[in-house]
Structure formats: C-alpha cells, structure tokens
Design an enzyme around this catalytic site. Structure first.
Site, mmCIF file in Angstrom:
data_model
loop_
_atom_site.group_PDB
_atom_site.id
_atom_site.type_symbol
_atom_site.label_atom_id
_atom_site.label_comp_id
_atom_site.label_asym_id
_atom_site.label_seq_id
_atom_site.Cartn_x
_atom_site.Cartn_y
_atom_site.Cartn_z
ATOM 1 N N GLU A 119 39.747 45.876 59.553
ATOM 2 C CA GLU A 119 41.054 45.950 60.207
ATOM 3 C C GLU A 119 41.045 47.137 61.181
ATOM 4 O O GLU A 119 40.691 48.242 60.790
ATOM 5 C CB GLU A 119 42.170 46.153 59.166
ATOM 6 C CG GLU A 119 43.549 45.987 59.760
ATOM 7 C CD GLU A 119 44.651 46.118 58.710
ATOM 8 O OE1 GLU A 119 45.648 45.403 58.796
ATOM 9 O OE2 GLU A 119 44.490 46.944 57.786
ATOM 10 N N ASN A 157 41.108 43.494 51.570
ATOM 11 C CA ASN A 157 40.180 42.378 51.697
ATOM 12 C C ASN A 157 40.448 41.366 50.579
ATOM 13 O O ASN A 157 40.615 41.732 49.424
ATOM 14 C CB ASN A 157 38.739 42.863 51.580
ATOM 15 C CG ASN A 157 38.463 44.064 52.449
ATOM 16 O OD1 ASN A 157 38.750 44.076 53.630
ATOM 17 N ND2 ASN A 157 37.922 45.108 51.833
ATOM 18 N N HIS A 169 49.917 48.165 45.941
ATOM 19 C CA HIS A 169 50.102 47.835 47.361
ATOM 20 C C HIS A 169 49.073 46.802 47.811
ATOM 21 O O HIS A 169 49.415 45.785 48.428
ATOM 22 C CB HIS A 169 49.987 49.130 48.182
ATOM 23 C CG HIS A 169 50.104 48.966 49.664
ATOM 24 N ND1 HIS A 169 51.208 49.373 50.381
ATOM 25 C CD2 HIS A 169 49.257 48.449 50.591
ATOM 26 C CE1 HIS A 169 51.036 49.119 51.659
ATOM 27 N NE2 HIS A 169 49.850 48.553 51.818
ATOM 28 N N GLU A 170 47.804 47.063 47.481
ATOM 29 C CA GLU A 170 46.756 46.133 47.918
ATOM 30 C C GLU A 170 46.858 44.801 47.183
ATOM 31 O O GLU A 170 46.590 43.742 47.761
ATOM 32 C CB GLU A 170 45.374 46.759 47.698
ATOM 33 C CG GLU A 170 45.176 48.115 48.361
ATOM 34 C CD GLU A 170 45.550 48.143 49.832
ATOM 35 O OE1 GLU A 170 45.355 47.127 50.539
ATOM 36 O OE2 GLU A 170 46.052 49.190 50.288
ATOM 37 N N GLY A 203 43.598 54.741 52.669
ATOM 38 C CA GLY A 203 43.723 54.776 51.225
ATOM 39 C C GLY A 203 42.975 53.615 50.597
ATOM 40 O O GLY A 203 42.247 53.773 49.617
ATOM 41 N N ALA A 204 43.161 52.427 51.181
ATOM 42 C CA ALA A 204 42.512 51.219 50.662
ATOM 43 C C ALA A 204 42.667 50.121 51.700
ATOM 44 O O ALA A 204 43.375 50.281 52.698
ATOM 45 C CB ALA A 204 43.124 50.808 49.325
ATOM 46 N N MET A 205 42.011 48.972 51.443
ATOM 47 C CA MET A 205 42.070 47.839 52.359
ATOM 48 C C MET A 205 42.115 46.550 51.562
ATOM 49 O O MET A 205 41.322 46.345 50.638
ATOM 50 C CB MET A 205 40.862 47.840 53.306
ATOM 51 C CG MET A 205 40.813 46.644 54.247
ATOM 52 S SD MET A 205 42.246 46.586 55.352
ATOM 53 C CE MET A 205 42.253 44.848 55.780
ATOM 54 N N GLU A 230 52.712 45.661 56.016
ATOM 55 C CA GLU A 230 52.555 46.914 55.271
ATOM 56 C C GLU A 230 53.827 47.303 54.526
ATOM 57 O O GLU A 230 53.779 47.809 53.405
ATOM 58 C CB GLU A 230 52.130 48.034 56.226
ATOM 59 C CG GLU A 230 50.797 47.798 56.912
ATOM 60 C CD GLU A 230 49.653 47.600 55.916
ATOM 61 O OE1 GLU A 230 49.790 47.966 54.733
ATOM 62 O OE2 GLU A 230 48.601 47.072 56.323
ATOM 63 N N HIS A 281 49.343 42.580 48.783
ATOM 64 C CA HIS A 281 48.812 41.986 50.020
ATOM 65 C C HIS A 281 48.086 40.662 49.777
ATOM 66 O O HIS A 281 47.930 39.871 50.710
ATOM 67 C CB HIS A 281 47.822 42.941 50.689
ATOM 68 C CG HIS A 281 48.432 43.916 51.636
ATOM 69 N ND1 HIS A 281 49.325 43.550 52.617
ATOM 70 C CD2 HIS A 281 48.245 45.259 51.778
ATOM 71 C CE1 HIS A 281 49.659 44.624 53.321
ATOM 72 N NE2 HIS A 281 49.026 45.669 52.831
#
Length: 856
Positions: free
Chosen positions: A130, A269, A299-300, A265-267, A322, A303
């Site tokens: 991203e 995927n 949070h992730e 912080g994180a992604m 987000e 998503h």
C-alpha cells in the site's frame, strides 16, 4: 519521474476499459540471502472492452526481459519506461500478458523488503504494497478497483517458510511453494513473507467452523513472543466482528507476522497481516503498550471485512477504510465481553483525537473525504484527519443514527457489495435505510468541509446558584492561512455532563444528550437546577469538537482535574487544557502547574504517559526561553519525586523512570542515571532491562556523559537489530559538531541506511538541548531537501523532510527561510505540504512563547 504517479483520471479510464481476471506470479527468491535482485514472472489474464485499444500495466524494475501480449513478443526497450509497460492493440474480450522482469529487494520498507538479522545472519523478507508498491514485485494494474485472483509460486532457500494470502502449502523437494489462487482482491493487499520465521499456531472456533490462526516472528525474538495473549485478542475480535458484521470471516486462514523495519503499525494484507515487530516486547512495558497493540490487532482484523472483502473504488475513500477499522477496533475493546480495556474510549480521546485536532489546525487541513487526484496525494494523506478525525466522526455518526442501526446498515453493506468496490454513498445509503435519517446534509457538513468547531457553554446563575439560562455556542474559527475552504457550523450530537464535588471527588450527577444546530442552541433542560461544579460539554466524547470550560468549571478543574471518578471526563479535561496551551489560551507554565497538580491522581497509565510527552513538549517548544530552564528543572524534579514514590514494580514506576531519564539535566541527576545503568543505584521493583538501559544511555550520550566506547559496550550486551538501532540513535545524539556533520552526511548525502536505522539516526540527531549545535543545519536543510525528495523513495524522503526540518529553531528567521524556499524552490505539492506543516509548528510555538512570556 513522469509516469510513476498514476492519476485518478488514468485509473478511471483503465477501469472503464479493463476487467482483470487472474494473475499467476512466479518469484525466484533463492538468492535472497545475498540480496540484489530476483526474477519475477507475471502472467495476467484480463478482458478489454474495445478492439485495438491501448493501456498500460505498472512495474518498477531494474530490467524487463520479456513482454509477450497475446502471443506477440514486444520489445521491452520500446514499451517499458517510467514504471509503465505500454500495452498496444488489445483484443476485445480476453487478453493474456506475460512479463519477465528482474526486480529489486529494498531496505526502505516498500515493495519486497529484505532484512538480515544480526543474531543469526539470516535474511527475512516481507512485502508492503500500500499504496502503489505491488508493482515493485510483479507487473500489475495497480489500482484498488481492478480486483483479480492471485496465484503465487515461490522458489525459496531450504529451511525457509513462505506465507501468502492463501493457506501455506508444503514445498516441493526443490523448495518451490505453490499457493492456491486467492479470492478476488486488490493488488495492494496481496502479500508474501518469507524466511526462517518461527511460528505458533492455533485456531478460532465459531459459527460451526474453524479458522487456522498463526503468529510469526524471527527466531531471535521468539523467546519474547507472547502468542497466547495475541491469540486471545484475535479471538475476541473474531467473536465480536462476526456478530456485529453478520458476515463470516471471508478468508481461509488468518496469520499475523511480526516483521522487522516496518514503517507503519501494521498492514491489512488479506489473511496475512504484517505488524511491526516492536510489538513483540523485549522488555517490560506498561499496560498502555498492550492496549495499543491490541487496538492494532483489532484494526487490521476489521479490515478483513472493511477494506479487503469490500474495497474502496479509489483512494479518496481511504479515510473511510481506515476510520472504520479504527472506530470498530476501539468499540470492540470498549464493549466486547471480557475485554481488558473497557476504557478504550478514554485512550481514543486522549491520543487519537489530540492527533486529529492538531492535524485539523494545520494549513494542510482538508475535508475528511479528501480530493485525491493522484498517488502522491494518497501518500501524504495517511494523516490525523484520515484516521483519527474520520474515526471521531464515525463515532458521531453512530451517536446520530444509533449503534444498532449503524451495524444493521453495515451488515447490509457487506452482503450487497462482497468482493466488490464501493464509494462512500454506498455505505451512507445503507445507513439511511436502517436509521431513517437523511445523511446527505450530515455528510456534506462533516465529510466535505475542513476545520474544527469550538463548543462553549453560556450560562447565567442567580444568587442561589440556580441556572436561569443555558445555551451551547458553536464557533467555526477561521481556517489556517493557506488552507482551502471556508469555516462551517455543523450538526453535533453531544452529551452535557454536570459534575459535583462529593467528598473530594468529581461525580457526574446529571447527563443530557441533545442535537446542537447552528451558532446557539438553547438547553432548557438544564434551567432551574443548581449549577454543577463542572459543566462538561461533549461528555462521553460523542462528537468531534474542541470544548471550552466556563470560568467556574475551569477554576474547579484547575484544583480537581485528577479528582474525576471516571477516566473519560478526566481525559476530556486534560485534552481541553492541552488544546488551550497549543492555542495560546493557557500559558505553558500554567499548563505545567496543572499537570503537576493533577497527574499524581491520574490512574490511567496511557493518560499519564501522554501527559509526560505533552509537558515536555510544552516546555521545549511553547515556554518562554528565558523561563524554560526553570520549568524544565521543576518538571525533572517532579519526575524524580514520582519515580521515588511510585509503587514498586508498577506501570507508573516504569513510566516515571522513563520520563525522568529523558529530562535529567543536573550533574546529580545524570549521576543517578549512570548509577541505574551500572547497577550502583536501584529502586525496589524497577527492572533496568534492555530497553530501559538504552533509554538511560541515550540521555547520557546526548549530555556528553557517555561516548562511543560506552555505546559499543552496550551493543555487545544487546547485539540485536533493535540494539543496532538504539546504538545508532545514541551515537547521533552526542553533543559534538563532528558527530552532527557525520550524521548529516550519512542521512542526507548518502542513501545506504535502512529505513529503521535512518529513523533512529534522525531521532538522535535532533536533541532539544542542542539548539545551538543544530542551528547551522537550517541553511543546509533547505539546500538539500528538494533533491532528497526527488531522488529517494517516498518513505525514506518523508522521514528526512519531516525529521530534519529545523523545528527546534523557533524564530522568525526560520519562518523567513522556509518562506524563501517555498517561494523559490518550486517543490512538488506533496513536499510543499510537508514543509508547510512543519512551518506551522514553528509559527504556533512562537505565539505560545509570547503568551508564556506575558504570563511571567
């Protein structure tokens, strides 16, 4: 470079022309231990709407060896330039493209990042795509609305594990891992993580099915990996989200991979979330760190539904992606049965919203639904408005439509748009159906305008202390100079709390909830009752607005801020005081007194640690320089007092030890730091462990009490990647002109440092006690910054542009130098924005210093 920056118009035209079906991607990572480049073969099948049309596919690569379109070989030298491969003469209907390229490993956290662990000397890889970096690994139509399936085949060294979005297969005898195709997803959430990672496996059971869970990190961190705690938060999220979303988790498994040198912080995927490995805690941390980690995990996970299952059509809805994940992760922490952090909204008010308020008062303020014209716009838009203001406004939306109605609308949205792409109007339409509210006016006011409102109570009281009139005044302050748009008044759903002192505690005796409209809203419900000791607007933090206290409430809060029985009203009052300090309505020295008076009664450790940072920042930037050292001495004495009086082994003891360590200044205080480091001094219950040792040593280095020999010796004790980063920071912190010159060269003139080391070095270079030593770098910054932006990757350049801006040189001369550069350099819009934001900090500090000087 021309062609690297995809525009929205280009993306819309490509989406009109193409429908992408499937990618088959073959990567040869067998040489990863040596680095350099790797072979990438992409075969993509796609449909075109027009016979003979032309388009392009994205690729960033040192070399392209083959381009074969529908069986015809194209000359790479003619069709590949500026990160694009031109695809001429498409067939109406099905097309097939094969691209063979040599792609490069990176050390910037973009594309396929390669890291060598100094402990075991092994290479570890992970992807970060991203916004536009899948094109660094395989040829792709790099935009979120061209979804497809992805089938990865990876050749890797023996003894490695390879993880991707699909379940991990068994490798072949020659080390080839062949993954099943993914569902239809966007390019930016595909992922590949490879190396001799350590793993712990478990599962989530629910809804009559089992979802495999995995947690991974490097073996050198494995002894610190608290996998069961991570699984516990993850399972809590699965339970809560599946109930609230009424849609089964959409992927075949869920892996969380703690990876080195991660920029964010994180992604998210799909099914393979990457998380910065600083969240594998090597040393003791406070509960606030575990809370932040849990919010990141949730949070992730959110998503996976909002972002991965249903994806924005274009990046102007990045905010919604987000903000939804942030809002729902904190709602999960606050409301899920058995949560460890039911006070999560306090943390949100105290940290996320202060970030939003700061961002919203910069010249770069923008509507939540920002105008994203191209990829450069996106890259600087991962900001406090996109995340924190957006989540605050979603919280307001939930208050406006009702929580049950909100989630019922979300459920309809997921079912209607699964595996597709959407716009904001799709979600608002679903919420209108379930709530019966007209959200068009609400959306215009909240999402399409910039700036922040201020809410003030206006009340009159008779001689008996009875309220005879009460109203809420809403203000729309002028936007900062240079900001686009006009100030607007908005509809707010707020609560008003009435707090009274009872046996030394501030207790809420009354609460009403109402809609605020326009400039003045009368509140007859509060008329006729005795006035409370504190009137708190926006109680429970339902809306997004700066709040102010009336004079009597402010006087009570000044003496009793720490006496609220609940953490959230305390956080709101602390936030209001900090905002008043930044706005020049409260002198820095008065803010310090407020903190010193109330912080000892503050039980929420996250709030305590925020107050530590804010008090130090107020003294460093907002205090009158003639008084600053007096204020710093008073603050340092207080940190030592609280350290010595804190309960042994408590979070508060650790937090105060860190606060003291970063501000110690007298010879006696620095000798105490040295004693804690060498073991000749101690406090019962305080573990001087690896990370605290580095904090102590960094301050000793910055004050000239520790040199290269001491830093090298500490690195021998901690020969890890984290140790290397700490050592780099400590070396850069030393108060020597020669050291600063070497650091500047290593960051600005060379480009060899990995992202995490560069970040650490910049952090060490900039020391608040070294303003005179750093003053010569104002001119050098403006001479170099445009070239840095034009030649480095986005992440590496942004670190330098923000981190080395002369923010500590709070003077008119700094403003003048900035203005001269802005007028003459012709910077790219994204670079201009970052520099203008930094300039605004200096301007604000100048105003605050004048206020503080007047207060003295």
């Amino acid at each position: 470079m021309p062609g690297t920056n995809l525009t929205r118009e280009e993306a819309q035209e490509r989406a009109r022309l193409l429908g992408v079906n499937a990618y088959a991607i073959e990567l040869d990572l067998s040489g990863a231990q040596e680095g350099g480049t790797f072979r990438s073969v992409t075969t993509v099948r796609f449909d075109a709407a027009e016979e003979g049309a032309s388009t392009f596919i994205d690729l960033v690569a040192p070399a392209v060896h083959e381009v074969v379109l529908n069986g015809d070989a194209l000359d790479p030298a003619k069709v590949f330039a500026d990160s694009r491969i031109t695809l001429p003469a498409l067939k109406a209907g099905g097309n097939e493209l094969r691209v063979v390229a040599e792609c490069a490993y990176t050390n910037s956290g973009e594309g396929l990042h390669r890291f060598v662990d100094p402990v075991d000397k092994q290479a570890y890889l992970y992807t970060q795509f991203e916004v536009p970096d899948a094109r660094r690994v395989f040829a792709s139509f790099e935009q979120p609305d061209l979804k497809a399936t992805f089938a990865f085949t990876v050749k890797a060294p023996g003894g490695w594990t390879v993880i991707s979005n699909s379940p991990t297969p068994e490798p072949s005898a020659d080390g080839v891992w062949t993954f099943e195709p993914t569902p239809r997803i966007s390019t930016y959430i595909t992922a590949l993580i490879a190396g001799p990672y350590a793993a712990v496996h478990s599962s989530w059971e629910g809804g009559g099915r089992s979802v495999p869970l995995g947690v991974y990190c490097r073996p050198s961190l494995a002894e610190h990996l608290d996998a069961e705690a991570i699984f516990a938060v993850t399972r809590q999220g699965f339970d809560w989200f599946e109930e609230k979303f009424d849609y089964a988790y959409p992927f075949a498994k869920y892996d969380q991979l703690f990876v080195p040198e991660f920029n964010a912080g994180a992604m998210e995927n799909a099914g393979a979330v990457t998380i910065r490995d600083q969240y594998v805690f090597r040393s003791k941390v406070t509960d606030a760190a575990y809370e932040v980690r849990a919010e990141t995990i949730l949070h992730e996970l959110a998503h996976m539904w909002f972002g991965d299952l249903v994806t924005m059509e274009w990046w102007n809805d990045l905010w919604l992606n987000e903000s939804f994940a942030t809002y729902t992760s904190i709602a999960c922490q606050a409301h899920a049965p058995g949560s460890q952090w039911p006070h999560a909204w306090t943390t949100f008010a105290n940290s996320m919203k202060t970030w939003a308020y700061r961002q919203d008062q910069l010249p770069s303020t923008h509507p939540i639904m920002a105008e994203i014209n191209d990829l450069d716009d996106v890259l600087v838009n991962f900001d406090g408005i996109t995340y924190a203001k957006g989540a605050s406004v979603l919280k307001q939306l939930v208050a406006y439509v009702g929580m049950d109605e909100f989630f019922t609308g979300v459920q309809a949205y997921f079912k209607r748009h699964a595996w597709g792409n959407t716009r904001l109007s799709d979600l608002l339409g679903a919420l209108e159906e379930t709530s019966g509210r007209d959200l068009k006016t609400w959306s215009t006011a909240w999402l399409e305008t910039a700036g922040i409102n201020v809410l003030r109570p206006e009340l009159t009281v008779d001689e008996q202390g009875v309220v005879t009139a009460f109203a809420v005044r809403q203000e729309a302050p002028a936007l900062p100079v240079g900001a686009k748009g006009e100030p607007v008044l908005r509809p707010h759903r707020i609560a008003i709390g009435g707090y009274d002192l009872r046996d030394g505690k501030l207790v809420r005796e009354r609460r009403i909830e109402l809609d605020i409209e326009g400039e003045l809203t009368e509140v007859p419900e509060l008329v006729g009752a005795r006035r409370p000791d504190v009137v708190l607007l926006n109680d429970d933090d339902l809306s997004y607005a700066k709040i102010r206290l009336d004079q009597q409430s402010l006087a009570t809060v000044r003496d009793h801020l720490g006496d609220f029985t609940e953490s959230l009203p305390r956080a709101l009052a602390w936030a209001a005081a900090w905002d008043m300090t930044r706005d020049g309505e409260l002198a820095a020295r008065d803010y310090l007194e407020l903190v010193l008076h109330g912080i000892g009664k503050e039980t929420d450790i996250g709030v305590v640690q925020s107050l530590h940072r804010q008090a130090k920042l107020a003294l460093d930037l907002y205090a009158d320089p003639a008084w600053r050292e007096t204020g710093l001495a008073r603050w340092t004495e207080a940190t030592l007092h609280h350290l010595e009086s804190a309960a042994p082994g408590s979070d508060h003891q650790l937090a105060w030890a860190r606060a003291f360590a970063v501000t110690a200044r007298t010879q006696e205080e620095l000798e105490l730091l040295q004693g804690l480091l060498d073991g000749s001094r101690s406090y019962d219950g305080l573990a001087v462990d690896t990370d605290l040792r580095w904090t102590l040593l960094n301050r000793l280095a910055a004050t000239g009490r520790a040199g290269a020999e001491a830093i090298d010796a500490e690195l021998v004790r901690d020969p890890t990647s984290a140790g290397e980063q700490h050592a780099a920071e400590a070396r850069a912190a030393r108060p020597s002109a020669d050291v600063k010159a070497e650091v500047w060269t290593s960051v600005v003139e060379d480009d060899k440092l990995p992202n995490a080391v560069q970040e650490a070095v910049i952090g060490g270079f900039v020391q608040t006690d070294q303003r005179e030593l750093l003053a010569p770098y104002i001119e050098r910054y403006f001479a170099a910054v445009k070239g840095v932006w034009e030649t480095r990757s986005h992440e590496m350049a942004q670190q330098i542009v923000i981190g080395l801006y002369p923010a500590l040189q709070v003077s008119q001369e700094t403003l003048d130098a900035t203005d001269a550069w802005l007028a003459s350099a012709g910077p790219a819009p994204a670079l201009r924005r970052l520099v203008v934001e930094s300039r605004a900090g200096v301007e604000r500090a100048l105003r605050a210093r004048a206020v503080d000087a007047a207060a003295g």
